[in-house]
Design an enzyme around this catalytic site. Structure first.
Site, PDB file in Angstrom:
ATOM      1  CG  HIS A  71      -0.127  -0.509   2.430  1.00  0.00           C
ATOM      2  ND1 HIS A  71       0.065  -1.857   2.663  1.00  0.00           N
ATOM      3  CD2 HIS A  71       0.579   0.128   3.371  1.00  0.00           C
ATOM      4  CE1 HIS A  71       0.816  -2.002   3.734  1.00  0.00           C
ATOM      5  NE2 HIS A  71       1.144  -0.818   4.168  1.00  0.00           N
ATOM      6  CB  CYS A  72       4.196   2.095   0.826  1.00  0.00           C
ATOM      7  SG  CYS A  72       3.640   1.871   2.506  1.00  0.00           S
TER       8      CYS A  72
END
Ligand code: SAJ
Length: 440
Positions: free
Chosen positions: A275-276
């Site tokens: 999710h980064c």
């Protein structure tokens, strides 16, 4: 310095300030616990009643925060969790740690930031410091959050309330760099905002790095993660190039890594998950499009990474054809590892899921194993992790190592397999038979 700023700074420095953390996930809970351990009265707010109830029972739902740290804070009452945003009315300091995912259209999804901002607006009062931690595009704090907070009120930013951005740098599972000791960049809408919010964070975190504006702080995080995304896409393209030239990318990387300066090691794989790194750079390129600037480098890098699952499946198809004289269509393929990176149970944006989808599209009969993830449903298919790994390896026509968890016995997998397509050089750790192992 106004009397409001003076009074708030004093409360932040003597820990009499009441602190709220919005969002009790892998960023918010560690921060909330650190604030409480530093001596602040902390209220964690999360709309997820399940999380709140677990926390109020003294149990942690976040692996990086042991229950042994949460329990005493809850028992003493210094940390409480609630779903009720009304408590913001009594808060002196609010840290916003909400998700900033992508929509299916790959555009930023700011709904969590917007709803948190509305709650803060509804309860806004003089003498409050607000820090946004969620990774977002440069300008969000000023153009979105401040604009909402300043609507229909006489309260002035930098005088009555203080607003800053401080990018989260949490790497779940990492023990060497934690929320406490990872340097924390922080930049305010005004200098007084920077001063007040930095004074707050300095009471809790080891190193606070003030910068001149919220935009600098927002951009610093995007630089960090876009740097990583671009370099991963670069090494992925180098892997494709090396394969075309019949050169081992893994040996080339090892050789280049002997250079003690001017080189930074990245390794190829089936693409970028998480999710980064998979998400943050697209916040930047989205913002740049609104400025009529096409961030070609970022878009190209993202495209290379997005194409890697398809490239892996092509390599599987070629390996089966060349080494087994078998078509992929109708063959049994076992994928090892669906988490987005080794040794964790998170499969958000995991490229393994696209590898499976693409294998199925070619007619393969696909199964998977992942010690951390018992079942998966994605894009119209659903599978459960095979129970007997080595039996599944023996039965498969081809084993694809997609996420190289440390817990695998790669020698045993190698010995049982007819053919292995290894996207992570996991076989590099053993003495493998090159006749049945295809490295990316
Ligand atoms: N990956 C590669 N090759 C590499 C490195 C990573 O293919 O050389 C892939 C991984 O398999 C994964 C994806 O990229 O699918 C992301 O991997 P990651 O190691 O960057 O892990 P993340 O997504 O957990 O990134 C976090 C980030 N932390 C924050 O944003 C606060 C990132 O900035 C950190 O650098 C990274 O952890 C880290 O170093 O562990």
């Amino acid at each position: 310095m106004t009397s409001i700023q003076e009074t708030l700074t004093e409360k932040l420095e003597n820990k009499s300030a009441k602190v709220a953390v919005l969002g009790l996930g892998y960023v918010g809970l560690p921060l909330a616990v650190l604030f409480a351990e530093a001596g602040y009265q902390v209220t964690g707010i999360d709309p997820d009643e399940r999380k709140v109830n677990i926390l109020m029972s003294g149990v942690s739902h976040i692996a990086d925060v042991p229950t042994e740290r949460v329990a005493p804070l809850v028992q003493s009452g210094i940390f409480t969790a609630t779903t009720n945003f009304d408590v913001l009315q009594e808060m002196d300091a609010i840290s916003v740690c909400v998700p900033t995912p992508l929509r299916d259209t790959k555009d930023p999804d700011l709904t969590y930031i917007l709803s948190a901002t509305e709650e803060i607006k509804r309860t806004l009062h003089p003498g409050v410091a607000i820090v946004l931690e969620s990774t977002t595009y440069p300008g969000t704090t000023r153009e979105l959050v401040l604009a909402e907070l300043e609507k229909d009120t006489d309260l002035k930013v930098g005088e009555d309330f203080f607003l800053a951005f401080s990018p989260e740098r949490v790497d779940p599972g990492r023990e060497d760099w934690t929320t406490y000791n990872t340097p924390k960049v922080i930049g305010g809408i005004t200098q007084t905002c920077s001063d007040v919010c930095a004074a707050w964070y300095r009471q809790t975190l080891k190193t606070v790095v003030p910068v001149s504006s919220a935009e600098v702080a927002e951009m610093a995080k995007l630089l960090e993660n876009t740097f990583r995304m671009v370099n991963i896409s670069f090494i992925n393209e180098m892997a494709i190039i090396c394969n075309r030239m019949g050169i081992s990318i893994w040996e080339v990387i090892d050789a280049a890594s002997t250079k003690p300066f001017g080189f930074m090691k990245f390794t190829p794989g089936p693409g970028i998950g998480g999710h980064c790194i998979a998400v943050d750079p697209l916040y930047l390129s989205w913002k740049l499009r609104s400025l009529n600037y096409n961030a070609g480098f970022i878009e190209l890098s993202s495209e290379i990474n997005s194409n890697m699952p398809e490239y892996v499946v092509q390599r599987v198809q070629d390996a089966m054809n060349d080494r087994l004289a078998k078509a992929l269509n109708g063959s049994k393929v076992l994928v090892l590892g669906v988490a987005f990176k080794p040794n964790i149970d998170d499969m958000r944006e995991s490229p393994s899921l696209e590898v499976i989808t693409n294998l199925m599209a070619k007619g393969a009969v696909v199964s998977y194993h992942d010690p951390y993830i018992p079942q998966v449903s994605h894009h119209g298919w659903a599978l459960e992790s095979v129970l007997d790994l080595l039996a599944a390896v023996a039965e498969a026509d081809c084993v694809v190592i997609s996420t190289n968890h440390n817990s695998y016995d790669y020698q045993a997998v190698h010995d049982q397999a007819k053919l292995v397509v290894d996207t992570r050089n996991a076989m590099g750790k053993i003495n493998y038979n090159p006749d049945k192992v295809e490295l990316l």
